[in-house]
Design a protein around this motif. Structure first.
Motif, mmCIF file in Angstrom:
data_model
loop_
_atom_site.group_PDB
_atom_site.id
_atom_site.type_symbol
_atom_site.label_atom_id
_atom_site.label_comp_id
_atom_site.label_asym_id
_atom_site.label_seq_id
_atom_site.Cartn_x
_atom_site.Cartn_y
_atom_site.Cartn_z
ATOM 1 N N ASP C 191 0.945 -1.009 -0.026
ATOM 2 C CA ASP C 191 0.025 -0.151 0.158
ATOM 3 C C ASP C 191 0.780 1.392 -0.029
ATOM 4 N N GLU C 192 2.016 1.343 0.672
ATOM 5 C CA GLU C 192 2.734 2.365 0.631
ATOM 6 C C GLU C 192 3.451 2.697 -0.750
ATOM 7 N N LYS C 193 3.500 1.643 -1.698
ATOM 8 C CA LYS C 193 3.987 2.154 -3.004
ATOM 9 C C LYS C 193 2.844 2.752 -3.612
ATOM 10 N N ILE C 330 -2.620 10.848 2.798
ATOM 11 C CA ILE C 330 -3.052 9.617 2.287
ATOM 12 C C ILE C 330 -2.575 8.674 3.493
ATOM 13 N N LYS C 331 -3.460 8.090 3.978
ATOM 14 C CA LYS C 331 -3.196 7.035 5.150
ATOM 15 C C LYS C 331 -3.320 5.614 4.729
ATOM 16 N N ASP C 332 -4.222 5.317 3.951
ATOM 17 C CA ASP C 332 -4.436 3.874 3.847
ATOM 18 C C ASP C 332 -4.887 3.681 2.053
ATOM 19 N N ARG C 333 -5.092 2.446 1.927
ATOM 20 C CA ARG C 333 -5.265 1.768 0.674
ATOM 21 C C ARG C 333 -6.687 2.633 0.155
ATOM 22 N N ASP C 334 -7.675 2.498 0.921
ATOM 23 C CA ASP C 334 -8.854 3.095 0.358
ATOM 24 C C ASP C 334 -8.930 4.363 0.260
ATOM 25 N N GLN C 335 -8.176 5.100 1.159
ATOM 26 C CA GLN C 335 -8.119 6.651 0.996
ATOM 27 C C GLN C 335 -7.417 6.844 -0.300
#
Lengths: 257, 295, 439
Positions: C191-193, C330-335
């Motif tokens: 997710d970081e990428k 942006i904190k996470d995948r969904d966001q």
């Protein structure tokens, strides 16, 4: 000032010599393969017609598809500019010009000063031009000068493809095989061309008055079909195929800007 | 089509008629004819007992039924034979419905297959007919029966009409176009192979740019060859391969087709334009014999 | 004596390098265990970025255009596609692409080298922005004997009418798509990428728009022919750090040019814009205009907004600021997916698929703010999507008082472009605009 306008078209080279807006002489020669020679010949013919010597001409402007071939032109203009100039002088009430030559058709909209506001050209696809009528005249085995008159005797409209000259020719062959009368085929040919030209003209907007120039303007069959399609009368100047040449001659003299 | 100031008609290819003076047709058991009324040209072929007796090849003109009659009359000329002596006539070609004296009309695809088989022998498997207004690629079996075919007409047709337009544009007689097109040191890029109107437009531009006639002709013949090779490859080619129709007489196009395919076309021994009418005459013979057996 | 100073672009070589690396990396991907994938220019390429740093895309339209530049090769590709039975009136990029697969010849070739075989992608990650795009990769998969394919449907309406529901719809597909990618590649998703890639996408697209804004200057620091080679990097991989960084570098250089009055066309006398893709094999028409008339094309909605992202603000058409510049973290995948989707849906060049008026309005604003003398429209037979509504656009622009010239052609099929006649039309247009020929 005596000036010359040379229009090197795809089929014919046309020359006009004018003075103070009056045409002194004209010449027209088949362009053929040696354009340079045709240009000289047409120029000589016009000078002879005018009864003046070459050195009396002060300026020479060129136009037409082959205008670069006029070696000693003082300047040149595109056909669109030349047409507009010619009609601005001959028929200043015109707001829409249609020029149908051997290979190309043009529709030009001008403002009340004769300045070009918009233009459209038909070439290649939906060409609608003189070479097409020539080919059709041959397919029908009718002399070209007779084709127009013949089509006027028709009372029946036969639908024909108006998108492509190749398709159109193919259809004429079909119509011949179906034993359609020559006069009706002749009319169909002119109707198809008129449809193409009108369609192009509508792209720039057809605003009265409408002027028609170019060699094909001499074909009464085409003129009839066009007027029916446009639902208005068109103004055709004398010697419609010389209007472009006249236009640049007038520009050379500064009679038209 | 334009004539120049000398009235020359560059596009007018050679019309011809011929008959075999050594065949006594009066002794023939089966005398049949095929008449091919095409969009540009018409031919009539007469067979006597399966042997080629007479033929004619001429422009179709603007009066279709008359064309069939004219072609037939011209084939009969000097033979002493009249239409009444012919026992069965098959009409083919675009105007096949306008052969009033024909007993049957058969498609030109079938007739070309049959005709090519007669002209080139049973080894012929692929026939390319380059006609006046269209092009046909035909696969046949050893009897000349059609196995598959593909046609191109109108767009990118690669046809006789296009060649007429070009010969006229360049002021070169159509019968000389092929030779002249080969007089180039190296092949130029081809002109548009999309549409003859586009190609003509390009050619005018090339002439204005100073290209010699030979080069422009080469560019056009190359485009035409390319178009038909495309058609052939879509169908699939099997040797032996032969070309019929008027353009088979144009060495500029034929040699370029051969070069691009890497296959040599069989050399014609008869006028390539009569293939359709010849096939028609062969069908006529077969139908006549069937009729007689049935009686 | 030229009217303005001119100078070549310093960052030009870097742009060429990025493009060359891109095509080489795609081809060589497997050598070090990397992955290859294929999709369109508007695909959500930030998403596959989460699979690793050795995952290389090939983007269909620029690839089709790359082939179109190489006229002989393009003709062979087009004919191969036609011989296989595909109709001539289909998207020209698509036919070039398919042709290259059928011939098994890679469109990118380094000078002096042999053409390599077409490198088969490991998976297809696509979105359906037009009919052609929907079918394109189905055919690619068939031609290559089957390739796993994932397509995202994005037709949720024009941006101004976007709803939460519409965004959810697209986000949901992308989310499912990530699960699919993991399954198909056997890799664990990072997710970081993804987050980094989303930031890059926004940065690249916003910065490109800012670069195009700079072309409002007189003289224009850039001209459209050059801009094609620059914006293309965004079409190749807008989610990459290299492209986003490059646009930052380029923007600084162009700002510098504006400050120093450096022109793209040294005798700039007239300014126009074009629209739809140009006929790729005939970009010399731009040079013709510049050299003969001193006429510069400052860009087009196509050049500005295929990759650039813009919004309307106070009646002006301006670059859309990145979410990160507005404080979004942006904190996470969904966001990440949500930000990406909302961002991409606002892309101007998508809007006219819903109504020509969206495009007309933008074009007219560009004509005003970039100070144009006229507009040249390419009636492009090669792309239905971008040609959609172009005749209406023409009428609207004329009504707004700008002269318009049209010419027919095909972006990717050189057989349908008539160079001579187009030049003749340009001559007539320049004459009607009163632009004199340069001495």
């Amino acid at each position: 000032m005596i000036t010359t306008g040379i229009d090197v078209g795809s089929k014919n080279v046309k020359v006009v010599i004018q003075e103070d807006g009056k045409v002194l002489g004209k010449g027209s020669v088949l362009a053929g393969l040696d354009t340079g020679a045709a240009i000289s010949e047409a120029l000589d013919a016009a000078l002879k017609d005018a009864g003046i010597a070459r050195d009396k001409v002060e300026k020479l402007y060129a136009t037409g598809a082959g205008r670069q071939e006029v070696k000693d032109a003082d300047d040149s203009r595109t056909e669109v500019g030349a047409d507009a100039a010619g009609i601005a002088y001959l028929f200043p009430e015109a707001r829409t010009l249609i020029d149908v030559g051997a290979e190309e058709g043009r529709a030009i909209r001008v403002d009340d000063r004769g300045k070009v506001v918009d233009f459209a050209m038909n070439e290649r696809c939906a060409a609608g031009a003189g070479a097409f009528t020539e080919a059709m005249a041959r397919a029908l085995e009718v002399p070209l000068e007779e084709l127009g008159r013949l089509s006027l005797t028709s009372t029946k409209a036969v639908a024909m493809n108006a998108q492509c000259a190749v398709f159109g020719e193919s259809e004429v062959v079909s119509l011949i095989h179906q034993k359609t009368e020559k006069k009706d085929i002749a009319r169909a040919v002119h109707d198809a061309m008129a449809t193409r030209i009108t369609s192009m003209a509508r792209r720039v907007g057809v605003e009265p008055q409408v002027a028609l120039i170019g060699g094909v303007a001499k074909n009464p069959g085409f003129v009839d079909s066009l007027q029916r399609d446009l639902e208005m009368k068109v103004f055709i100047p004398d010697d419609p195929e010389f209007v472009s040449a006249l236009g640049v001659a007038l520009l050379a003299a500064g009679i038209v800007e | 089509m334009a004539e120049d100031s000398t009235g020359k008609e560059y596009w007018r290819w050679t019309e011809s008629n011929w008959h075999d003076p050594d065949i006594d047709w009066r002794k023939g058991e089966i005398v049949t004819a095929g008449v091919d009324v095409g969009s540009v040209s018409s031919q009539a072929v007469i067979l006597v007992d399966g042997k080629l007796f007479a033929y004619s090849n001429m422009r179709t003109g603007s009066d279709s039924p008359k064309s069939a009659q004219n072609a037939m009359d011209w084939a009969l000329e000097g033979t002493g034979m009249t239409l009444g002596d012919i026992q069965y006539v098959v009409g083919t070609g675009y105007g096949r419905v306008n052969v009033p004296f024909a007993q049957r009309a058969i498609t030109e695809i079938a007739c070309h297959g049959r005709g090519a088989n007669y002209m080139y022998g049973p080894t012929i498997k692929t026939v390319l007919d380059m006609g006046g207004q269209d092009c046909k690629a035909i696969r046949v079996d050893e009897k000349g029966k059609v196995v598959a075919f593909l046609m191109n007409d109108k767009c990118a047709a690669g046809t006789g009409r296009g060649m007429e337009v070009f010969s006229d544009l360049l002021g070169v007689h159509i019968t000389k176009v092929g030779e002249m097109s080969l007089q180039v040191e190296e092949e130029p890029p081809m002109v548009s192979s999309t549409c003859v109107v586009f190609a003509k437009s390009e050619a005018s531009g090339l002439l204005r740019a100073g290209w010699p006639k030979e080069r422009v002709l080469a560019a056009y013949c190359l485009a035409m060859a390319h178009r038909v090779v495309d058609l052939l490859q879509r169908l699939g080619i099997e040797e032996d391969f032969a070309i019929t129709g008027g353009i088979a007489k144009n060495i500029g196009v034929v040699s370029r087709i051969e070069r691009e395919l890497g296959i040599k076309a069989l050399k014609p021994t008869l006028d390539t334009q009569i293939a359709g009418a010849l096939g028609g005459a062969l069908f006529a013979s077969a139908l006549l014999q069937k009729e007689r057996k049935g009686k | 004596m030229a009217k303005y100073k001119t100078a070549p672009l310093k960052s030009w070589e870097r742009a060429k390098e990025i493009r060359a690396d891109y095509y080489r990396n795609y081809e060589a991907a497997h050598e070090k265990g990397g992955l290859r994938w294929a999709g369109g220019a508007w695909t959500f390429d930030a998403v596959p970025a989460g699979l690793g740093d050795d995952v290389y895309p090939i983007t269909s339209e620029p690839y089709g255009a790359t082939i179109a530049f190489q006229k002989d090769f393009s003709d062979r590709c087009l004919e191969a596609a036609e011989r296989a039975g595909y109709a001539r009136d289909l998207c020209a990029y698509m036919r070039n692409y398919w042709g290259s697969i059928i011939l098994n010849e890679y469109g990118w070739v380094d000078p002096g080298e042999e053409r390599k075989p077409f490198p088969k992608p490991d998976f297809i990650w696509q979105d359906h922005i037009c009919c052609s795009h929907a079918k394109w990769y189905q055919v690619v998969s068939d031609l290559e004997g089957g390739i796993p394919e994932y397509c995202v449907d994005v037709s949720v309406g024009p941006y101004e009418k976007t709803t939460e529901h519409g965004i959810d719809y697209v986000v949901g597909q992308l989310s499912d798509g990530i699960d699919w990618l993991e399954k198909v590649t056997g890799r664990k998703y990072d997710d970081e990428k993804l987050i980094k890639a989303v930031y890059n996408t926004c940065r690249a697209e916003s910065t490109w728009a800012e670069i195009c804004m700079l072309n409002q200057a007189v003289p224009a620091p850039l001209e459209e022919k050059t801009m094609y080679s620059l914006y293309v990097l965004g079409t190749l991989q807008k989610s990459s750090q290299a492209v986003a960084d490059y646009y930052d570098e380029l923007k600084a250089e162009v700002q510098d040019r504006v400050a120093n009055g450096i022109a793209a066309v040294e005798n700039e006398h007239a300014r126009v814009m074009t629209d739809t893709q140009p006929p790729w094999g005939f970009l010399r028409v731009f040079r013709y205009m510049a050299e003969k008339y001193g006429c510069v094309s400052v860009g087009s909605l196509y050049t500005f907004a295929l990759i650039g992202n813009w919004i309307w603000k106070d009646g002006k058409f301006v670059p859309r600021p990145t979410p990160q510049s507005l404080g979004v973290e942006i904190k996470d995948r969904d966001q990440a997916l949500r930000v990406l989707v909302e961002w991409e849906l606002s892309k101007p060049e998508w809007q006219h698929f819903y109504h020509p008026k969206y495009k007309s309005d933008m074009m007219i604003q560009i004509a005003k703010d970039w100070k144009l003398n006229g507009v040249m429209l390419h009636y492009n037979r090669g792309c239905e999507g971008l040609s959609l509504g172009i005749a209406e656009n023409r009428l609207a622009i004329l009504d707004a008082g700008f002269p318009v010239m049209v010419f027919e052609g095909n972006m990717g099929d050189e057989r349908e472009f008539d160079e001579g006649r187009t030049m003749a039309r340009i001559d007539s247009f320049m004459e009607s605009l009163g632009v004199p020929k340069l001495a």
